[in-house]
Design a protein around this motif. Sequence first.
Motif, PDB file in Angstrom:
ATOM      1  N   ASP A   1       0.840  -1.205   0.000  1.00  0.00           N
ATOM      2  CA  ASP A   1       0.000   0.000   0.000  1.00  0.00           C
ATOM      3  C   ASP A   1       0.870   1.248   0.000  1.00  0.00           C
ATOM      4  OD1 ASP A   1      -2.493  -1.385   0.174  1.00  0.00           O
ATOM      5  OD2 ASP A   1      -2.213  -1.630   2.328  1.00  0.00           O
ATOM      6  N   VAL A   2       1.892   1.246   0.843  1.00  0.00           N
ATOM      7  CA  VAL A   2       2.778   2.409   0.945  1.00  0.00           C
ATOM      8  C   VAL A   2       3.538   2.610  -0.364  1.00  0.00           C
ATOM      9  CG1 VAL A   2       4.704   3.413   2.207  1.00  0.00           C
ATOM     10  CG2 VAL A   2       2.960   2.105   3.441  1.00  0.00           C
ATOM     11  N   GLN A   3       3.965   1.525  -0.987  1.00  0.00           N
ATOM     12  CA  GLN A   3       4.669   1.627  -2.259  1.00  0.00           C
ATOM     13  C   GLN A   3       3.793   2.231  -3.355  1.00  0.00           C
ATOM     14  OE1 GLN A   3       5.992  -2.335  -3.127  1.00  0.00           O
ATOM     15  NE2 GLN A   3       7.564  -2.339  -1.536  1.00  0.00           N
ATOM     16  N   LYS A   4       2.492   1.998  -3.274  1.00  0.00           N
ATOM     17  CA  LYS A   4       1.582   2.461  -4.328  1.00  0.00           C
ATOM     18  C   LYS A   4       1.203   3.931  -4.177  1.00  0.00           C
ATOM     19  CE  LYS A   4      -0.356  -2.130  -5.090  1.00  0.00           C
ATOM     20  NZ  LYS A   4      -1.529  -3.027  -4.887  1.00  0.00           N
ATOM     21  N   ILE A   5       1.412   4.499  -2.990  1.00  0.00           N
ATOM     22  CA  ILE A   5       1.121   5.920  -2.804  1.00  0.00           C
ATOM     23  C   ILE A   5       2.003   6.740  -3.742  1.00  0.00           C
ATOM     24  CG2 ILE A   5       1.263   7.848  -1.171  1.00  0.00           C
ATOM     25  CD1 ILE A   5       0.562   5.861   1.049  1.00  0.00           C
ATOM     26  N   GLY A   6       1.392   7.611  -4.503  1.00  0.00           N
ATOM     27  CA  GLY A   6       2.135   8.418  -5.470  1.00  0.00           C
ATOM     28  C   GLY A   6       2.325   7.745  -6.810  1.00  0.00           C
ATOM     29  N   ARG A   7       1.894   6.493  -6.940  1.00  0.00           N
ATOM     30  CA  ARG A   7       2.079   5.751  -8.182  1.00  0.00           C
ATOM     31  C   ARG A   7       0.773   5.340  -8.839  1.00  0.00           C
ATOM     32  NH1 ARG A   7       7.349   3.375  -8.724  1.00  0.00           N
ATOM     33  NH2 ARG A   7       8.690   3.733  -6.905  1.00  0.00           N
ATOM     34  N   MET A   8      -0.259   5.111  -8.039  1.00  0.00           N
ATOM     35  CA  MET A   8      -1.521   4.617  -8.584  1.00  0.00           C
ATOM     36  C   MET A   8      -2.389   5.767  -9.095  1.00  0.00           C
ATOM     37  SD  MET A   8      -1.202   1.384  -8.331  1.00  0.00           S
ATOM     38  CE  MET A   8      -2.859   0.727  -8.535  1.00  0.00           C
ATOM     39  N   PRO A   9      -3.365   5.469  -9.977  1.00  0.00           N
ATOM     40  CA  PRO A   9      -4.203   6.519 -10.562  1.00  0.00           C
ATOM     41  C   PRO A   9      -5.059   7.238  -9.522  1.00  0.00           C
ATOM     42  CG  PRO A   9      -4.397   4.445 -11.778  1.00  0.00           C
ATOM     43  CD  PRO A   9      -3.656   4.132 -10.530  1.00  0.00           C
ATOM     44  N   ALA A  10      -5.435   8.456  -9.849  1.00  0.00           N
ATOM     45  CA  ALA A  10      -6.351   9.214  -8.992  1.00  0.00           C
ATOM     46  C   ALA A  10      -7.649   8.438  -8.822  1.00  0.00           C
ATOM     47  CB  ALA A  10      -6.628  10.577  -9.612  1.00  0.00           C
ATOM     48  N   GLY A  11      -8.194   8.478  -7.621  1.00  0.00           N
ATOM     49  CA  GLY A  11      -9.425   7.752  -7.324  1.00  0.00           C
ATOM     50  C   GLY A  11      -9.206   6.385  -6.713  1.00  0.00           C
ATOM     51  N   THR A  12      -7.956   5.926  -6.682  1.00  0.00           N
ATOM     52  CA  THR A  12      -7.651   4.617  -6.109  1.00  0.00           C
ATOM     53  C   THR A  12      -7.878   4.617  -4.600  1.00  0.00           C
ATOM     54  OG1 THR A  12      -5.998   4.086  -7.799  1.00  0.00           O
ATOM     55  CG2 THR A  12      -5.816   2.921  -5.697  1.00  0.00           C
ATOM     56  N   VAL A  13      -8.518   3.574  -4.106  1.00  0.00           N
ATOM     57  CA  VAL A  13      -8.653   3.324  -2.671  1.00  0.00           C
ATOM     58  C   VAL A  13      -7.848   2.070  -2.366  1.00  0.00           C
ATOM     59  CG1 VAL A  13     -10.220   2.792  -0.768  1.00  0.00           C
ATOM     60  CG2 VAL A  13     -10.944   4.370  -2.582  1.00  0.00           C
ATOM     61  N   LEU A  14      -6.819   2.203  -1.552  1.00  0.00           N
ATOM     62  CA  LEU A  14      -5.947   1.084  -1.224  1.00  0.00           C
ATOM     63  C   LEU A  14      -6.527   0.267  -0.065  1.00  0.00           C
ATOM     64  CD1 LEU A  14      -2.566   3.040  -1.378  1.00  0.00           C
ATOM     65  CD2 LEU A  14      -3.507   1.536  -3.142  1.00  0.00           C
ATOM     66  N   GLY A  15      -5.807  -0.787   0.306  1.00  0.00           N
ATOM     67  CA  GLY A  15      -6.200  -1.581   1.465  1.00  0.00           C
ATOM     68  C   GLY A  15      -6.784  -2.927   1.078  1.00  0.00           C
ATOM     69  N   HIS A  16      -6.161  -4.021   1.587  1.00  0.00           N
ATOM     70  CA  HIS A  16      -6.667  -5.356   1.275  1.00  0.00           C
ATOM     71  C   HIS A  16      -6.600  -6.307   2.463  1.00  0.00           C
ATOM     72  CE1 HIS A  16      -2.338  -5.253   0.237  1.00  0.00           C
ATOM     73  NE2 HIS A  16      -2.320  -6.419   0.841  1.00  0.00           N
ATOM     74  N   GLU A  17      -6.052  -5.867   3.600  1.00  0.00           N
ATOM     75  CA  GLU A  17      -6.006  -6.712   4.794  1.00  0.00           C
ATOM     76  C   GLU A  17      -7.226  -6.367   5.654  1.00  0.00           C
ATOM     77  OE1 GLU A  17      -1.078  -6.579   4.900  1.00  0.00           O
ATOM     78  OE2 GLU A  17      -2.246  -5.846   6.613  1.00  0.00           O
ATOM     79  N   VAL A  18      -8.376  -6.876   5.248  1.00  0.00           N
ATOM     80  CA  VAL A  18      -9.652  -6.343   5.732  1.00  0.00           C
ATOM     81  C   VAL A  18     -10.410  -7.321   6.619  1.00  0.00           C
ATOM     82  CG1 VAL A  18     -11.831  -5.250   5.056  1.00  0.00           C
ATOM     83  CG2 VAL A  18      -9.818  -5.052   3.565  1.00  0.00           C
ATOM     84  N   VAL A  19     -10.858  -6.819   7.764  1.00  0.00           N
ATOM     85  CA  VAL A  19     -11.870  -7.492   8.571  1.00  0.00           C
ATOM     86  C   VAL A  19     -13.164  -6.696   8.426  1.00  0.00           C
ATOM     87  CG1 VAL A  19     -12.653  -7.979  10.929  1.00  0.00           C
ATOM     88  CG2 VAL A  19     -10.330  -8.561  10.232  1.00  0.00           C
ATOM     89  N   ALA A  20     -14.238  -7.401   8.089  1.00  0.00           N
ATOM     90  CA  ALA A  20     -15.530  -6.742   7.860  1.00  0.00           C
ATOM     91  C   ALA A  20     -16.622  -7.465   8.642  1.00  0.00           C
ATOM     92  CB  ALA A  20     -15.862  -6.731   6.370  1.00  0.00           C
ATOM     93  N   GLU A  21     -17.758  -6.791   8.737  1.00  0.00           N
ATOM     94  CA  GLU A  21     -18.919  -7.364   9.422  1.00  0.00           C
ATOM     95  C   GLU A  21     -20.056  -7.537   8.433  1.00  0.00           C
ATOM     96  OE1 GLU A  21     -22.059  -5.951  12.826  1.00  0.00           O
ATOM     97  OE2 GLU A  21     -19.929  -5.615  13.243  1.00  0.00           O
TER      98      GLU A  21
END
Length: 291
Positions: free
Chosen positions: A38-58
């Motif tokens: 995620d940190v590596q992608k900051i400044g590299r991915m397109p505008a509008g990108t929402v990062l994060g994949h280590e997710v706990v959800a309900e």
Amino acid sequence: MRAIVLDEAGTPQLKRIPRPQGEGDLVRVRACGLCGTDVQKIGRMPAGTVLGHEVVAELDDGRRVALVHHLPCGECERCRGGHESTCVQFRRATIEPGGFAEVVRARDWIEIPTPVDNVVGTFAEPLACALRGAEALPRGRALVVGCGFVGLLWVQVLARRGDEVFAADPVAERVELARSLGASTLDGPVDVAVLCAPAGIDDALAALAPGGTLLVFAAGFDPAPIDLERVLRGELRIVGSCSATPRHLLAAVNLLPSLESPPTVVLPLERFDEGVDLYRSHEAVKVVFTP
């Protein structure tokens, strides 16, 4: 809903965006871990990108789940050969728009046991990646190069399967953490080196005995120089392992109750920039965000 969104300059901003539409079920995010990628992608991915994949959800019924990051087809030649992460279907998004949001649309998940809290639940995805990577390695003397969060998971994975584990990191406190989890200080050549920090590739190769195996588990976007002469003369084997499968995520979730949790900083989404700074400065071993 609120989410951390990359702007035109690639800078993370807390914004309000529409709830995601499309395939999958709407689930409420309870926690999301900050991964090095995620940190590596900051400044590299397109505008509008929402990062994060280590997710706990309900889920709507109250069950807490670890979301599956990628889904292989399970039927193609690559999947049958054990290379699921190279499956054409694998890169298709399964968490929309990304885990640093209040709500996401998810396609698959594994239920989390009741004793495991939301923060520890976010460890399931990176732990699953380590479990899959370990399947490619022979047993014996193993060196973990880079003792950040994922390196500390690797120490536990290798120690639990009976390997003699060693740890290397320029930060002394992190080596001590690894030692508290079962690692020792390197005292000679090893059969396996797990590269959890790209800058340590020379140390990893130098530690391998002839015929040893280097597992590339972490890599930056920029090419890294490799001492091919050392690889040639030592007849070393270099393999990569990227991501995990639902099978490995299930194994990781089952392992979580007995896992020794690395030190973790928990912050709200409003303090996303602070969390990234803590990660980059090595002041935090792990950062997890809660909506």
